[in-house]
Design a protein around this motif. Structure first.
Motif, PDB file in Angstrom:
ATOM      1  N   VAL A  12       0.789  -1.234   0.000  1.00  0.00           N
ATOM      2  CA  VAL A  12       0.000   0.000   0.000  1.00  0.00           C
ATOM      3  C   VAL A  12       0.821   1.284   0.000  1.00  0.00           C
ATOM      4  CG1 VAL A  12      -1.768   1.316   1.251  1.00  0.00           C
ATOM      5  CG2 VAL A  12      -1.947  -1.178   1.101  1.00  0.00           C
ATOM      6  N   ALA A  13       1.771   1.444   0.917  1.00  0.00           N
ATOM      7  CA  ALA A  13       2.374   2.767   1.124  1.00  0.00           C
ATOM      8  C   ALA A  13       3.048   3.310  -0.131  1.00  0.00           C
ATOM      9  CB  ALA A  13       3.366   2.722   2.282  1.00  0.00           C
ATOM     10  N   ALA A  14       3.958   2.540  -0.723  1.00  0.00           N
ATOM     11  CA  ALA A  14       4.651   3.004  -1.925  1.00  0.00           C
ATOM     12  C   ALA A  14       3.727   3.026  -3.140  1.00  0.00           C
ATOM     13  CB  ALA A  14       5.888   2.154  -2.173  1.00  0.00           C
ATOM     14  N   PRO A  15       2.963   1.955  -3.412  1.00  0.00           N
ATOM     15  CA  PRO A  15       2.008   2.047  -4.530  1.00  0.00           C
ATOM     16  C   PRO A  15       0.999   3.174  -4.351  1.00  0.00           C
ATOM     17  CG  PRO A  15       2.327  -0.241  -3.901  1.00  0.00           C
ATOM     18  CD  PRO A  15       3.005   0.586  -2.849  1.00  0.00           C
ATOM     19  N   GLY A  16       0.576   3.423  -3.107  1.00  0.00           N
ATOM     20  CA  GLY A  16      -0.381   4.499  -2.870  1.00  0.00           C
ATOM     21  C   GLY A  16       0.172   5.857  -3.231  1.00  0.00           C
ATOM     22  N   SER A  17       1.450   6.079  -2.946  1.00  0.00           N
ATOM     23  CA  SER A  17       2.046   7.370  -3.312  1.00  0.00           C
ATOM     24  C   SER A  17       2.084   7.538  -4.825  1.00  0.00           C
ATOM     25  CB  SER A  17       3.458   7.487  -2.713  1.00  0.00           C
ATOM     26  OG  SER A  17       4.353   6.556  -3.294  1.00  0.00           O
ATOM     27  N   ALA A  18       2.427   6.477  -5.543  1.00  0.00           N
ATOM     28  CA  ALA A  18       2.434   6.551  -7.001  1.00  0.00           C
ATOM     29  C   ALA A  18       1.025   6.705  -7.555  1.00  0.00           C
ATOM     30  CB  ALA A  18       3.107   5.303  -7.583  1.00  0.00           C
ATOM     31  N   ALA A  19       0.029   6.130  -6.876  1.00  0.00           N
ATOM     32  CA  ALA A  19      -1.359   6.264  -7.322  1.00  0.00           C
ATOM     33  C   ALA A  19      -1.833   7.702  -7.210  1.00  0.00           C
ATOM     34  CB  ALA A  19      -2.257   5.336  -6.511  1.00  0.00           C
ATOM     35  N   VAL A  20      -1.435   8.400  -6.135  1.00  0.00           N
ATOM     36  CA  VAL A  20      -1.795   9.812  -6.008  1.00  0.00           C
ATOM     37  C   VAL A  20      -1.196  10.605  -7.167  1.00  0.00           C
ATOM     38  CG1 VAL A  20      -1.495  11.894  -4.616  1.00  0.00           C
ATOM     39  CG2 VAL A  20      -2.115   9.737  -3.511  1.00  0.00           C
ATOM     40  N   MET A  21       0.054  10.321  -7.497  1.00  0.00           N
ATOM     41  CA  MET A  21       0.687  11.024  -8.610  1.00  0.00           C
ATOM     42  C   MET A  21       0.019  10.682  -9.939  1.00  0.00           C
ATOM     43  SD  MET A  21       4.737  11.246  -7.614  1.00  0.00           S
ATOM     44  CE  MET A  21       4.955   9.818  -6.571  1.00  0.00           C
ATOM     45  N   ALA A  22      -0.441   9.440 -10.078  1.00  0.00           N
ATOM     46  CA  ALA A  22      -1.187   9.075 -11.287  1.00  0.00           C
ATOM     47  C   ALA A  22      -2.500   9.842 -11.350  1.00  0.00           C
ATOM     48  CB  ALA A  22      -1.438   7.574 -11.313  1.00  0.00           C
ATOM     49  N   ASP A  23      -3.189   9.969 -10.217  1.00  0.00           N
ATOM     50  CA  ASP A  23      -4.416  10.764 -10.171  1.00  0.00           C
ATOM     51  C   ASP A  23      -4.158  12.202 -10.613  1.00  0.00           C
ATOM     52  OD1 ASP A  23      -6.048   8.737  -9.289  1.00  0.00           O
ATOM     53  OD2 ASP A  23      -6.359   9.539  -7.275  1.00  0.00           O
ATOM     54  N   TRP A  24      -2.987  12.711 -10.294  1.00  0.00           N
ATOM     55  CA  TRP A  24      -2.657  14.107 -10.608  1.00  0.00           C
ATOM     56  C   TRP A  24      -2.004  14.263 -11.983  1.00  0.00           C
ATOM     57  CZ3 TRP A  24      -0.225  15.600  -5.210  1.00  0.00           C
ATOM     58  CH2 TRP A  24      -1.252  15.567  -4.247  1.00  0.00           C
ATOM     59  N   GLY A  25      -2.025  13.189 -12.773  1.00  0.00           N
ATOM     60  CA  GLY A  25      -1.624  13.299 -14.165  1.00  0.00           C
ATOM     61  C   GLY A  25      -0.303  12.689 -14.548  1.00  0.00           C
ATOM     62  N   ALA A  26       0.473  12.165 -13.601  1.00  0.00           N
ATOM     63  CA  ALA A  26       1.761  11.566 -13.938  1.00  0.00           C
ATOM     64  C   ALA A  26       1.566  10.276 -14.728  1.00  0.00           C
ATOM     65  CB  ALA A  26       2.560  11.284 -12.667  1.00  0.00           C
ATOM     66  N   ASP A  27       2.542   9.949 -15.542  1.00  0.00           N
ATOM     67  CA  ASP A  27       2.574   8.695 -16.302  1.00  0.00           C
ATOM     68  C   ASP A  27       3.308   7.673 -15.433  1.00  0.00           C
ATOM     69  OD1 ASP A  27       2.751   6.639 -18.102  1.00  0.00           O
ATOM     70  OD2 ASP A  27       4.083   7.671 -19.507  1.00  0.00           O
ATOM     71  N   VAL A  28       2.559   6.760 -14.830  1.00  0.00           N
ATOM     72  CA  VAL A  28       3.123   5.826 -13.855  1.00  0.00           C
ATOM     73  C   VAL A  28       3.146   4.417 -14.433  1.00  0.00           C
ATOM     74  CG1 VAL A  28       2.940   4.843 -11.533  1.00  0.00           C
ATOM     75  CG2 VAL A  28       2.279   7.236 -11.942  1.00  0.00           C
TER      76      VAL A  28
ATOM     77  N   THR B  49       1.915   7.448   5.216  1.00  0.00           N
ATOM     78  CA  THR B  49       3.262   7.340   4.657  1.00  0.00           C
ATOM     79  C   THR B  49       3.267   7.644   3.163  1.00  0.00           C
ATOM     80  OG1 THR B  49       3.692   5.622   6.310  1.00  0.00           O
ATOM     81  CG2 THR B  49       5.292   5.845   4.536  1.00  0.00           C
ATOM     82  N   ALA B  50       2.216   7.236   2.462  1.00  0.00           N
ATOM     83  CA  ALA B  50       2.112   7.536   1.034  1.00  0.00           C
ATOM     84  C   ALA B  50       2.099   9.038   0.787  1.00  0.00           C
ATOM     85  CB  ALA B  50       0.855   6.895   0.449  1.00  0.00           C
ATOM     86  N   LEU B  51       1.328   9.771   1.598  1.00  0.00           N
ATOM     87  CA  LEU B  51       1.264  11.221   1.431  1.00  0.00           C
ATOM     88  C   LEU B  51       2.607  11.869   1.766  1.00  0.00           C
ATOM     89  CD1 LEU B  51      -2.276  12.011   2.864  1.00  0.00           C
ATOM     90  CD2 LEU B  51      -1.570  11.831   0.472  1.00  0.00           C
ATOM     91  N   ALA B  52       3.290  11.335   2.780  1.00  0.00           N
ATOM     92  CA  ALA B  52       4.629  11.845   3.095  1.00  0.00           C
ATOM     93  C   ALA B  52       5.568  11.626   1.922  1.00  0.00           C
ATOM     94  CB  ALA B  52       5.165  11.153   4.348  1.00  0.00           C
ATOM     95  N   THR B  53       5.439  10.491   1.261  1.00  0.00           N
ATOM     96  CA  THR B  53       6.300  10.184   0.118  1.00  0.00           C
ATOM     97  C   THR B  53       6.022  11.129  -1.046  1.00  0.00           C
ATOM     98  OG1 THR B  53       6.339   7.856   0.819  1.00  0.00           O
ATOM     99  CG2 THR B  53       7.048   8.341  -1.432  1.00  0.00           C
ATOM    100  N   VAL B  54       4.749  11.373  -1.315  1.00  0.00           N
ATOM    101  CA  VAL B  54       4.404  12.311  -2.387  1.00  0.00           C
ATOM    102  C   VAL B  54       5.002  13.682  -2.110  1.00  0.00           C
ATOM    103  CG1 VAL B  54       2.514  13.534  -3.521  1.00  0.00           C
ATOM    104  CG2 VAL B  54       2.291  11.102  -3.036  1.00  0.00           C
ATOM    105  N   SER B  55       4.843  14.174  -0.888  1.00  0.00           N
ATOM    106  CA  SER B  55       5.342  15.517  -0.578  1.00  0.00           C
ATOM    107  C   SER B  55       6.862  15.579  -0.686  1.00  0.00           C
ATOM    108  CB  SER B  55       4.880  15.960   0.815  1.00  0.00           C
ATOM    109  OG  SER B  55       5.380  15.109   1.822  1.00  0.00           O
ATOM    110  N   ALA B  56       7.548  14.528  -0.239  1.00  0.00           N
ATOM    111  CA  ALA B  56       9.009  14.505  -0.316  1.00  0.00           C
ATOM    112  C   ALA B  56       9.485  14.453  -1.766  1.00  0.00           C
ATOM    113  CB  ALA B  56       9.548  13.314   0.465  1.00  0.00           C
ATOM    114  N   VAL B  57       8.833  13.647  -2.576  1.00  0.00           N
ATOM    115  CA  VAL B  57       9.193  13.545  -3.989  1.00  0.00           C
ATOM    116  C   VAL B  57       8.995  14.884  -4.698  1.00  0.00           C
ATOM    117  CG1 VAL B  57       8.419  12.549  -6.175  1.00  0.00           C
ATOM    118  CG2 VAL B  57       8.859  11.058  -4.226  1.00  0.00           C
ATOM    119  N   LEU B  58       7.888  15.561  -4.411  1.00  0.00           N
ATOM    120  CA  LEU B  58       7.636  16.838  -5.072  1.00  0.00           C
ATOM    121  C   LEU B  58       8.629  17.907  -4.620  1.00  0.00           C
ATOM    122  CD1 LEU B  58       3.737  16.958  -5.199  1.00  0.00           C
ATOM    123  CD2 LEU B  58       5.351  16.175  -6.934  1.00  0.00           C
TER     124      LEU B  58
END
Length: 392
Positions: free
Chosen positions: A15-31, A171-180
């Motif tokens: 969940v945690a890592a896939p969830g972070s990538a899923a949020v980015m996919a929702d926001w338009g990234a090519d995942v 943790t997924a949201l923390a990962t998204v924020s750190a990546v951005l």
């Protein structure tokens, strides 16, 4: 628009890592989601067939991605993964550090060849130290090991687990924020970097109110048995129609308002009830009055009175009530997602939206290996190389 044009490669499960990538996919990234030939473990939790289309657990963390199968236990599989990584902006993984190092896929092994890559490692207990390779789930690391469970479960109750994915999504949201943040830095430096998040660190941050007191003073009072809690007007109360509501006082005048809600205005004339009340026996007396008062009111009646007094409260809702709630719909809590079989279903939305325009959300999660040939062709592999990689 938003993250469109951003290329993300994810090699992760649960969940945690896939969830972070899923949020980015929702926001338009090519995942691109890279899976082993056996697939992400969450595929097995619910059926996904024409008779029962759309696995909501897998879909929630993987919608909108392209699915690729690679056996990274083979040199050819690792080379194909490195090719995808070299063309990506971001790589996300929750594979344990020791395994990544043995395979030559850890950050130190790839950073020279991929200087612009933002490499996000999601771990249980961090990338270094004696427990870097210890198996972890959010229930063990985020909930239990962090001190959160002990802080939240009253001492007169048997311990219980958090619900699945609860800490993973933090943790997924923390990962998204750190990546951005790293992505923003790259616009000026031209270089990527290692980004690391962990379940234990996210748990420590989530329980940060209590942990901050512990760190500063060496002790902290956490959840107590109900009758030992220091505020008689705070917490959960049961109504006449066997519902629960939660009240959180904000200011000292909330005591006066609560006495009006429960029809006990005479209490306000007694000096011993003047807030703040520090005597525990008086606090218990106040709590008993509140219990008695709410036991005479239905949830609707109590809610009307609490709203009239502008008190902060909420009914303890069921998930079914949330799913049917006009408020939750208006607040953007749900999205409609394709099930991959020609239909669709409602699913939880990512916890942010963009009222002035955002990429459409709702593409189905990939079937296992669904886009392997398409993605590898786009990466530059020849048909015979792809055939070799796809051969059982």
């Amino acid at each position: 628009m938003l993250l469109q044009g951003l290329k993300v490669v994810e090699m992760a499960t649960w969940v945690a890592a896939p969830g972070s990538a899923a949020v980015m996919a929702d926001w338009g990234a090519d995942v691109v989601k890279v899976e082993s030939p056996t697939g992400d473990a969450t595929r097995a939790f619910q059926p996904d067939s024409a008779e029962s289309p759309g696995n909501p657990i897998f879909s929630n963390e993987n919608r909108g991605k392209k699915g690729v199968v690679l056996d990274i236990g083979t040199p050819q599989g690792r080379d194909a993964l490195k090719l995808l990584m070299s063309q990506a902006d971001i790589f996300i993984t929750n594979t344990r550090p020791g395994s990544l190092k043995r395979l030559g896929l850890d950050y130190e092994s790839v950073k020279a060849a991929m200087p612009r890559l933002i490499y996000a490692a999601v771990t249980g207990y961090g990338l270094t130290g004696p427990e870097a390779d210890v198996a972890a789930f959010d229930i063990t690391a985020f909930w239990t090991r962090s001190g959160m469970a002990r802080a939240m479960i009253p001492p007169d109750q048997e311990p219980f687990s958090s619900r699945p994915g609860f800490g993973d999504h933090v943790t997924a949201l923390a990962t998204v924020s750190a990546v951005l943040a790293a992505l923003h830095e790259r616009t000026s430096t031209g270089r990527g970097r290692l980004v690391e998040t962990s379940l234990i660190r996210a748990g420590a941050y989530a329980i940060g109110w209590d942990l901050g007191l512990q760190l500063r003073y060496g002790e902290v009072v956490t959840t107590q048995a109900r009758n030992d809690r220091p505020s008689g007007i705070s917490g959960f109360f049961r109504t006449a129609d066997d519902r629960w509501l939660c009240i959180v006082p904000r200011t000292l005048d909330c005591f006066m308002k609560m006495m009006l809600v429960i029809d006990r205005p005479e209490v306000l004339a007694e000096p011993r009830f003047e807030p703040p009340i520090v005597d525990m026996e008086t606090t218990r007396e106040v709590r008993a009055m509140c219990d008695e008062g709410f036991a005479k009111l239905t949830l609707a009646e109590a809610g009307a009175r609490l709203d009239e007094q502008d008190l902060a409260w909420a009914p303890m809702a069921t998930l079914a009530e949330l799913a049917a709630s006009e408020m939750a719909e208006t607040a953007g809590c749900f999205v409609t997602v394709e099930d991959g079989w020609g239909g669709s279903f409602r699913a939880p939305a990512a916890p942010a939206r963009f009222p002035e325009g955002a990429p459409p959300v709702g593409r189905a999660a990939p079937k296992l290996g669904q886009h392997t040939r398409e993605v590898l062709e786009a990466a530059g592999l020849h048909a015979d190389e792809i055939d070799a990689l796809m051969r059982p």
